[in-house]
Design a protein around this motif. Structure first.
Motif, PDB file in Angstrom:
ATOM      1  N   GLU A  22      -1.353  -5.504   5.459  1.00 40.33           N
ATOM      2  CA  GLU A  22      -1.647  -4.589   6.562  1.00 40.33           C
ATOM      3  C   GLU A  22      -0.931  -3.249   6.368  1.00 40.33           C
ATOM      4  N   VAL A  23       0.343  -3.302   5.987  1.00 41.13           N
ATOM      5  CA  VAL A  23       1.110  -2.070   5.807  1.00 41.13           C
ATOM      6  C   VAL A  23       0.596  -1.278   4.612  1.00 41.13           C
ATOM      7  N   ALA A  63      -1.363   0.320   7.903  1.00 38.54           N
ATOM      8  CA  ALA A  63      -1.135  -0.309   9.215  1.00 38.54           C
ATOM      9  C   ALA A  63      -2.144   0.141  10.267  1.00 38.54           C
ATOM     10  N   MET A  94      -1.792  -2.476  13.079  1.00 39.87           N
ATOM     11  CA  MET A  94      -0.431  -2.769  13.506  1.00 39.87           C
ATOM     12  C   MET A  94       0.353  -1.517  13.877  1.00 39.87           C
ATOM     13  N   LEU A 152       4.320  -1.111  15.369  1.00 38.28           N
ATOM     14  CA  LEU A 152       5.423  -0.516  14.616  1.00 38.28           C
ATOM     15  C   LEU A 152       6.108   0.569  15.434  1.00 38.28           C
TER      16      LEU A 152
END
Length: 216
Positions: A126-127, A131, A134, A138
């Protein structure tokens, strides 16, 4: 004169979520576990609902009965992951012995890498993609906690209880070292044949490395 309470209109009533049946709970768990396997292996872009359905042993329409689509499953996995991933950092508190607190955090992260390699790869994928799903977590979840723990570490260092170093870089180094064993477990397993002995050696090495770095 007492008037009877007005009965709320249908649109004013708050709908109560239906309790899932045992079969529904089991199927959701199967879908989530299958999705974790597929996403951690293929990444979000490479994963498909067909792959998740096959891994779960369910039909694609059955998957869509529980979730709107691939992204909904991925987001739910990420939400659960962030909660569990941040728990060890939450536990590192200013009231304990500084060296013990930091090394306990390192050990917890190492144990999570051993027990949850798929979750770690899910997070890493994901990062690496920037991201996109997400990002809010974060910003609102990780960043305030990161700043809070950096302040705790900086205070310990100012008191001479830990060697002075950059608190933020310290935390990111801990993440980089510990999560390597999950994200690159295929390589680690080739290089270290005896898994149990390898993990024991890894824990000792990582513990010693951060202890030497932080000893005043």
């Amino acid at each position: 004169m007492t008037h009877p309470a007005r009965k709320p209109r249908p649109e004013e009533e708050t709908p109560q979520p239906k309790k899932l049946s045992r079969i529904q709970v089991r199927n959701r768990r199967k879908i989530m576990n299958a999705a974790l396997e597929v996403f951690s292996s293929h990444g979000y872009r490479g994963a498909t609902l067909d792959q998740i359905a096959t891994e779960a042993g369910l039909s694609k329409p059955n998957i869509l009965y529980y979730f709107e689509g691939k992204e909904a499953i991925h987001v739910e996995l990420l939400n659960a992951l962030m909660f569990n991933w941040l728990a060890p950092l939450h536990k590192m508190g200013p009231g304990g012995d500084p060296m013990t607190e930091v090394l306990t955090y390192v050990r917890r992260k190492m144990e999570m890498s051993r027990q949850y390699p798929r979750e770690s790869r899910l997070f890493a994928n994901e990062v690496l993609q920037g991201a996109p799903r997400m990002g809010p977590h974060l910003e609102t979840g990780l960043k305030p906690l990161f700043d809070e723990k950096c302040a705790v570490l900086a205070d310990w260092m100012a008191q001479g209880k830990l060697a002075k170093t950059d608190p933020g870089q310290l935390l990111m180094s801990i993440w980089a070292v510990t999560q390597h064993y999950a994200d690159f477990d295929a390589q680690v397993n080739v290089l270290i044949a005896d898994a149990d002995a390898g993990w024991k050696a890894a824990n000792s090495h990582v513990d010693l490395m951060f202890r030497k770095l932080l000893t005043p």
